[in-house]
Motif scaffolding. Structure first.
Motif, short mmCIF file in Angstrom:
data_model
loop_
_atom_site.label_atom_id
_atom_site.label_comp_id
_atom_site.label_asym_id
_atom_site.label_seq_id
_atom_site.Cartn_x
_atom_site.Cartn_y
_atom_site.Cartn_z
N LEU A 46 0.84 -1.19 0.00
CA LEU A 46 0.00 0.00 0.00
C LEU A 46 0.88 1.24 0.00
O LEU A 46 1.72 1.41 0.88
CB LEU A 46 -0.92 0.00 1.22
N PHE A 47 0.68 2.08 -1.02
CA PHE A 47 1.48 3.29 -1.17
C PHE A 47 0.57 4.50 -1.35
O PHE A 47 -0.57 4.38 -1.85
CB PHE A 47 2.40 3.17 -2.39
N HIS A 48 1.08 5.69 -0.97
CA HIS A 48 0.29 6.91 -1.04
C HIS A 48 1.06 8.02 -1.76
O HIS A 48 2.29 8.04 -1.79
CB HIS A 48 -0.07 7.39 0.36
N LEU A 49 0.28 8.96 -2.31
CA LEU A 49 0.84 10.09 -3.04
C LEU A 49 -0.05 11.31 -2.83
O LEU A 49 -1.27 11.23 -3.02
CB LEU A 49 0.93 9.76 -4.53
N GLY A 56 -6.96 23.28 -6.99
CA GLY A 56 -6.05 23.72 -5.94
C GLY A 56 -6.13 22.93 -4.65
O GLY A 56 -5.33 23.15 -3.73
N GLU A 57 -7.08 22.01 -4.55
CA GLU A 57 -7.22 21.19 -3.34
C GLU A 57 -6.20 20.06 -3.33
O GLU A 57 -5.86 19.51 -4.37
CB GLU A 57 -8.64 20.60 -3.27
N ARG A 58 -5.73 19.73 -2.13
CA ARG A 58 -4.80 18.62 -1.99
C ARG A 58 -5.58 17.30 -1.97
O ARG A 58 -6.63 17.20 -1.32
CB ARG A 58 -3.98 18.74 -0.70
N GLU A 59 -5.08 16.32 -2.68
CA GLU A 59 -5.71 15.00 -2.75
C GLU A 59 -4.67 13.93 -2.39
O GLU A 59 -3.50 14.07 -2.72
CB GLU A 59 -6.25 14.71 -4.15
N THR A 60 -5.14 12.88 -1.74
CA THR A 60 -4.28 11.73 -1.45
C THR A 60 -4.68 10.58 -2.36
O THR A 60 -5.83 10.13 -2.33
CB THR A 60 -4.40 11.29 0.01
N TRP A 61 -3.75 10.15 -3.17
CA TRP A 61 -3.97 9.01 -4.07
C TRP A 61 -3.24 7.81 -3.48
O TRP A 61 -2.09 7.91 -3.04
CB TRP A 61 -3.43 9.32 -5.46
N SER A 62 -3.92 6.67 -3.46
CA SER A 62 -3.35 5.47 -2.85
C SER A 62 -3.39 4.32 -3.84
O SER A 62 -4.37 4.16 -4.58
CB SER A 62 -4.14 5.08 -1.59
N VAL A 63 -2.32 3.52 -3.84
CA VAL A 63 -2.24 2.33 -4.69
C VAL A 63 -2.19 1.11 -3.78
O VAL A 63 -1.32 0.99 -2.92
CB VAL A 63 -0.98 2.36 -5.59
N ASP A 64 -3.15 0.21 -3.95
CA ASP A 64 -3.28 -0.99 -3.13
C ASP A 64 -3.09 -2.21 -4.03
O ASP A 64 -3.81 -2.37 -5.02
CB ASP A 64 -4.67 -1.01 -2.49
N VAL A 65 -2.12 -3.06 -3.70
CA VAL A 65 -1.84 -4.26 -4.50
C VAL A 65 -1.86 -5.47 -3.58
O VAL A 65 -1.11 -5.54 -2.61
CB VAL A 65 -0.47 -4.17 -5.21
N ARG A 66 -2.75 -6.43 -3.87
CA ARG A 66 -2.76 -7.71 -3.15
C ARG A 66 -1.83 -8.66 -3.91
O ARG A 66 -2.17 -9.17 -4.97
CB ARG A 66 -4.19 -8.27 -3.09
N PRO A 92 1.32 -4.84 -15.66
CA PRO A 92 1.70 -3.52 -15.15
C PRO A 92 0.62 -2.48 -15.42
O PRO A 92 -0.08 -2.55 -16.43
CB PRO A 92 2.99 -3.21 -15.90
N ALA A 93 0.49 -1.51 -14.49
CA ALA A 93 -0.56 -0.51 -14.57
C ALA A 93 0.02 0.88 -14.78
O ALA A 93 1.14 1.18 -14.36
CB ALA A 93 -1.38 -0.53 -13.28
N ALA A 94 -0.77 1.73 -15.44
CA ALA A 94 -0.42 3.14 -15.63
C ALA A 94 -1.68 3.96 -15.42
O ALA A 94 -2.56 4.00 -16.28
CB ALA A 94 0.16 3.38 -17.02
N PHE A 95 -1.80 4.58 -14.24
CA PHE A 95 -2.98 5.35 -13.88
C PHE A 95 -2.74 6.84 -14.15
O PHE A 95 -1.74 7.40 -13.70
CB PHE A 95 -3.31 5.19 -12.39
N SER A 96 -3.67 7.46 -14.83
CA SER A 96 -3.59 8.90 -15.06
C SER A 96 -4.09 9.63 -13.81
O SER A 96 -5.21 9.39 -13.35
CB SER A 96 -4.43 9.28 -16.28
N VAL A 97 -3.26 10.52 -13.27
CA VAL A 97 -3.60 11.32 -12.09
C VAL A 97 -3.23 12.76 -12.38
O VAL A 97 -2.56 13.03 -13.39
CB VAL A 97 -2.87 10.79 -10.83
N PRO A 98 -3.64 13.72 -11.55
CA PRO A 98 -3.31 15.12 -11.82
C PRO A 98 -1.81 15.34 -12.05
O PRO A 98 -0.97 14.98 -11.22
CB PRO A 98 -3.78 15.83 -10.56
N GLY A 99 -1.47 15.87 -13.22
CA GLY A 99 -0.08 16.24 -13.51
C GLY A 99 0.82 15.12 -13.96
O GLY A 99 2.02 15.34 -14.16
N GLY A 100 0.28 13.90 -14.13
CA GLY A 100 1.17 12.83 -14.55
C GLY A 100 0.52 11.46 -14.50
O GLY A 100 -0.69 11.31 -14.62
#
Length: 231
Positions: A46-49, A56-66, A92-100
């Motif tokens: 489990l990782f966070h970003l 302009g709001e801050r968001e927490t994006w999390s990647v969960d891998v079983r 392998p995954a490539a998720f589009s998120v704000p800015g990258g």
């Protein structure tokens, strides 16, 4: 001096892999992210970003891998935004998120990549959840950097020794296959280890590769990519 055009070819291949991975992404269903439990140390990553959204709001994006897969044995990455399920993908995954893009990839021993790649090309690893095995390993690195470096060095030494001792024995076994023996002849390894030592070597290799996976360290030769068809 680099090979002319190699960087261009590598870049094109990387872009193709990223586009292919992006096509595997499916929308999420909005369920809540489950808290990390201690018994999931070996089976879950489990990782966070933290990112700034367009408003302009801050968001927490999390990647969960079983890591052991679902009921069908399929390993997927689940993406959450502020704790709500946003998307899922085969690896392998490539998720589009704000800015990258968030790129996720596994090896035989855990994660080998969980990184944010900005639209400008900057790369940074996501932050492991403190309760996860990766988070605990990162905490050791912060608190005991000397011990952490020693463990990391020992892992590399174990894998190099295992490679040096194991490859001649593997070549010998391959050379015993009748079509290979008939065309190329047989090979006798100069290294003959007792069974107990081979078993100990395999166990030490598993531990060393797992330790490196907890730090998202990966080398195609040392960490099993040679036998997975990577290079």
């Amino acid at each position: 001096m680099g090979v002319p055009g190699l960087a261009t070819v590598t870049g094109v291949f990387s872009d193709w892999k990223r586009r292919r991975a992006a096509r595997r992404v499916k929308p999420g269903d909005g369920h809540a992210l489950q808290r990390f439990r201690w018994w999931q140390l070996l089976s879950r990553a489990l990782f966070h970003l933290s990112l700034t959204a367009a408003d302009g709001e801050r968001e927490t994006w999390s990647v969960d891998v079983r890591l052991w897969g679902d009921s069908n044995g399929e390993v997927r990455a689940e993406l959450y935004r502020d704790g709500q399920h946003y998307a899922r993908s085969k690896l392998p995954a490539a998720f589009s998120v704000p800015g990258g893009t968030v790129e996720v990839e596994t090896s035989s021993y855990g994660l080998k990549r969980c990184h944010y790649v900005s639209d400008a090309g900057a790369v940074r690893q996501l932050r492991p959840d403190p309760a996860s095995a990766e988070g605990r390993r990162a905490r050791l690195e912060r608190r005991r950097p000397g011990l952490s470096r020693t463990i990391g060095f020992a892992s590399v030494v174990v894998l190099v020794v295992a490679l040096a001792l194991g490859i001649p024995q593997i070549v010998e076994e391959i050379s015993q296959i009748p079509p290979v023996a008939a065309n190329l002849g047989t090979f006798t390894s100069p290294i003959q280890l007792p069974t107990w030592l081979n078993v100990a070597l395999v166990l030490a290799t598993l531990v060393a590769s797992t330790e490196r996976a907890l730090r998202l360290r990966y080398h195609w030769l040392l960490d099993g990519g040679l036998f997975d068809g990577e290079g």
